[in-house]
Structures are given as C-alpha cells and as structure tokens.
Scaffold this active site. Structure first.
Site, PDB file in Angstrom:
ATOM      1  CG  ASP A 183      -2.118  -0.950   1.059  1.00  0.00           C
ATOM      2  OD1 ASP A 183      -2.358  -1.404  -0.083  1.00  0.00           O
ATOM      3  OD2 ASP A 183      -2.768  -1.262   2.064  1.00  0.00           O
ATOM      4  CG  HIS A 229      21.655 -15.332   3.958  1.00  0.00           C
ATOM      5  ND1 HIS A 229      20.632 -14.560   3.448  1.00  0.00           N
ATOM      6  CD2 HIS A 229      22.408 -15.691   2.893  1.00  0.00           C
ATOM      7  CE1 HIS A 229      20.751 -14.477   2.133  1.00  0.00           C
ATOM      8  NE2 HIS A 229      21.822 -15.147   1.765  1.00  0.00           N
ATOM      9  CG  ASP A 280      32.049   4.611  16.402  1.00  0.00           C
ATOM     10  OD1 ASP A 280      32.657   3.596  16.783  1.00  0.00           O
ATOM     11  OD2 ASP A 280      32.584   5.519  15.750  1.00  0.00           O
TER      12      ASP A 280
END
Length: 506
Positions: A227, A424, A431
């Site tokens: 949408d 995967h 930081d």
C-alpha cells in the site's frame, strides 16, 4: 583438429592480452582471470565472456529506462543538492551532523536523499518475519509489490502465493518480480497461479540459454512494499530453508536479518521496485519499437509515476525528518549505475569514520582490495573491528577463500566469530550511531555485479539495537584463533591460498 586447436590458442592469447592491458578492474581480479585463461584454454574464454561483466553490462533499453526515471526528478535532484547545507543546518540531529559527509556522498553519487523511517522492527529469523509480512499483505487495500532473489515452490512459497492470489482476485494491484537465476528451480506453473488470479509476474533478466550473457547480473534485492506505506527489506528470501521449517535434514540452521519500515522511506523502496519492474525484458521489447519513451505510458501513468518517484525522492515531510523518526538513506547499486560500487563505497566510508568499533555480519567474506584495506586501517588505528561469518558454509570454495582472508586479518587485531549455523545476515554497525541492513554481501559479486539495496540508519537507538543483536549472536559463536589456522595441515593452508587467488571471481 589441429586448425581448431590453433584457433583456440590464438583466441586465448587475445583474451589474455585484453585482460593484461585493457581490463580496468583491480589487479587481483585481472590476475585471477589470467590464471583461468592460462590453465583452462578455451573454457576460460567462455567463462570470461559469461562471468567477467564486460559482455553484458547494460542494454540500450536499460540505459534508456534509467535515464527516463532520472529525468522525472532532475529538477528535484538539482534543488536538493543546492539546499543541502541549509537542510543540514535545519536538522537537530547530532548523528546526521557527524556523518553529513557520508550523507552528501550518497546524495551525489547515488541520488539518495535523506528520508524518514517512522517505525522499524528488526527480524533475526525468517520464521518470525514471514507471518507478520503475510498479515500485512492480508490487510492490503491498494497494492502489493514484492521482489526477491529466490522464491521456492514449497510450504513458505505457497503460503505467500496463496495470499498474493487472494488479494489479486479481490482487485488489489499485485506485482511479483523474481530473479530468473536465483529462482531457476521454481517451475513456471508456480508463478502462473498469480497471473491467472489477476496479478502480474515478471522474471528479472531471464537467461537465454543460447546466449546467456546476462547470467552474471542478478537482482539480489529483497523488497516488499504494501500500500505504499509498509516496507520490508533485508537478506531473507522466500522459502522453507529461510524460515527454518525445511523437512530436509541437509538444510543448515538459517540466521538472517530483515527489517520492517514505515514512513516516507517506504517510497524510496517503492521507487526502487518500480525501476526494477520497468527494466525487465517485457518493457525492453516495447522500448525497441519507439524513439519516444513517453509513448509507452499514458499521460495519467506518467503523472502517477512522477508523483510516486517524486514522493520517494523527497520523502522529507516538513523538511525536518529528525523529529518525525529515524534519518535514513536507501542506497542501491548495480550494473545499470555509472558507478557500480555505491554500496561498497558507503560501507567503506562508514568503516573509515568509526572511532570505537565496527561490527559486521556477512555470509560470504571475500573482500575487495579497497574493503580489505579499510578494515586493516581501522583495526590498526585502534578501532575494535569484529566480523561474524558462518561456521557451516553453503559453498565450500567460498569458505576456503574466506579462511585465508581471516587468517591474514587476525594478525591486524580483527576479531572473527564463526556463527554456529549459517548466518545470512548482511549488517554493519559502528560506534552506537550508524547502522546498515540490506542484501549486500562482502564480496565482489555483490559489490560490482549484482543489483543490491541497503538502508543506512543515522540513529543511536537503532545502532544500539544492532550492536545488541551482534553481541547476542556471539553467545552462539566461536572465536577464530591464529593457533587453529596455523595448526591445519600445510596442504589445507595451501588450498586456502589457492582459492583466495580466485576470490575476485566468486
């Protein structure tokens, strides 16, 4: 026969000469091809034609459609770059201010403006992500756009197809784009179900076996847009193995990372999908028949495309994304770009900007010379560099090449973790300030040959969440040690070095 052998030898010499004197890739890749051509006469020539990337980088139609979409937003790009400094000043976001050079680089090189992610949810497992994505699709009222490198005809794939067919029959606009090589084992009848239900299906760069010059350039992106307001992206393909519900005992435990997004950032994913959709062969055929690309679209369609792409590129409501959500850039890369390494460049820039730590997760680790050097310099500068790779690999030759890289890089103080299973996930966090999630592996294929997409988030909370995920995964990993590598037999270590020579081709 003698004549054939002489012609093959001459052809081999021509290609070796071309690689040595005219190949513009990095030296390691050039020498890898020289070795292949030298030790595999004629076969090496065929492999070079198919896999080098020189004999199919882009078609005229791909170039034209890319220029067309760029043209729809040329005025916006110009205005955005001119007002960039004022835009930075208007932001009250310390992270964006600190990384504004990276933001500017992505705007200039990738035409990727800073947009807003209003809400986000990270999934570490396919079995957690799929039910929620299917639920969002069930609730769709206008459109579902989905592209994936791999879509399997199995329980998970059919659950997706059932929802897509149902929504198409309800009159929802459904578009499904899959990679022809990644999904090569999936029968056409699986995709025809959606076509019969009223949806639209296209294969990305179908391989013509008589002339498979596009086999090397695959769409590795995983994007879902629902949408125009909900987006999913990351590393998870569609299939049982990615949801860890495969009945096969040979399947590895699959750990991956995907993210659900809402807000203006979704329109950038929408834009990426549209460009991919309109660069498929069905549109190429139409382009060949006309000099005026606008004739392919009705005025209403062009206006809609312009609105969609403009909204995707603007994506900045009230010119102040910081107080509306997470400042984000969607970075794409592929053979259709002037520079094919935009994502690699962004990752390197993130590494070089790190002051305390860089944590990376990747299923394949055969870095380019530039990426290798960035990691080395960061570690030697005192940055805590940690990289997580699988303990159980799905490709033995990639594992052997990666082991040699790991063995070398341990000497620079870089820590490597072997995840107990197959990880995967394709992420980087630095930081506690900046992070990225996407489809890009740390290898030449992802950096230079595949169509990829990553999201960069300039947000401390999300970065801390990514760091925490990495640290949790350490609990299910073992630390790599120099002692283990050096204890391996000499022949095994020689094998690592051998496969590393060919890593630029993997």
């Amino acid at each position: 026969m003698e004549l054939f052998l002489n012609l093959a030898a001459i052809l081999n010499i021509i290609f070796i000469t071309f690689v040595l004197f005219f190949e513009r890739k990095e030296d390691s890749r050039r020498w890898a091809w020289v070795l292949v051509l030298y030790f595999l006469p004629l076969v090496g020539v065929i492999l070079y034609i198919l896999l080098s990337g020189h004999f199919f980088t882009k078609t005229k139609q791909l170039t034209r459609i890319s220029h067309f979409f760029d043209g729809l937003n040329v005025l916006f790009y110009q205005e955005y770059k001119e007002s960039l400094q004022d835009f930075y000043s208007s932001l009250n976001t310390p992270v964006v201010e600190e990384y504004k050079s990276l933001v500017k680089m992505n705007v200039t090189g990738n035409k990727s403006p800073l947009v807003t992610t209003v809400t986000s949810r990270i999934y570490c497992w396919g079995q957690d992500m799929f039910p929620e994505m299917l639920a969002d699709m069930e609730a769709a009222t206008q459109s579902i756009y989905i592209e994936s490198f791999i879509i399997h005809d199995d329980t998970t794939g059919n659950a997706l197809m059932d929802v897509l067919c149902k929504k198409a029959q309800e009159g929802i606009e459904v578009k499904l784009l899959y990679d022809d090589v990644g999904s090569i084992l999936t029968p056409n009848s699986f995709f025809h179900r959606l076509t019969k239900a009223g949806g639209q299906v296209q294969a990305f760069f179908p391989v013509k076996w008589r002339l498979p010059l596009s086999i090397n350039f695959r769409n590795h992106r995983k994007i879902t847009v629902i949408d125009g307001i909900i987006g999913y992206m990351g590393g998870i393909n569609i299939g049982d193995e990615y949801a860890n519900c495969s009945k096969s005992r040979d399947k590895l435990l699959w750990r991956d990372t995907h993210i659900r997004l809402t807000g203006p950032v979704v329109m950038n994913l929408h834009s990426t999908f549209l460009i991919d959709w309109f660069t498929t062969p069905a549109w190429h055929t139409r382009l060949k028949k006309t000099d005026d690309i606008t004739k392919l679209f009705s005025p209403e369609t062009i206006e809609l495309l312009q609105q969609q792409l403009s909204a995707a590129k603007h994506g900045i409501t009230e010119k102040h994304p910081s107080h509306k959500g997470i400042p984000t850039q969607i970075i794409t890369a592929g053979p259709d770009d002037l520079c094919t390494t935009e994502i690699e460049d962004a990752l390197i820039r993130m590494i070089m900007a790190a002051k305390r730590y860089v944590y990376i997760q990747t299923p394949y680790f055969t870095p380019t010379q530039e990426f290798y050097k960035a990691l080395k310099l960061a570690a030697m500068s005192g940055v805590d560099v940690r990289i997580m790779v699988p303990d159980q690999w799905d490709k033995f030759y990639v594992r052997e090449a990666a082991y040699q890289f790991i063995r070398e890089m341990l000497d620079f103080g870089i820590k490597f973790y072997h995840y107990n299973g197959f990880i995967h996930s394709k992420t980087l966090v630095a930081d506690d300030k900046i992070s990225t999630i996407g489809s890009t592996n740390i290898d030449t294929r992802s950096f230079d040959l595949h169509f990829e997409v990553n999201a960069i988030f300039y947000d401390e909370n999300l970065a801390c969440q990514c760091r925490q995920i990495f640290e949790n995964d350490i609990e299910n990993s073992r630390l790599a040690t120099s002692q283990w590598f050096e204890s391996m037999p000499l022949l095994r270590r020689a094998l690592w070095a051998f496969f590393k020579m060919f890593s630029p081709l993997m």
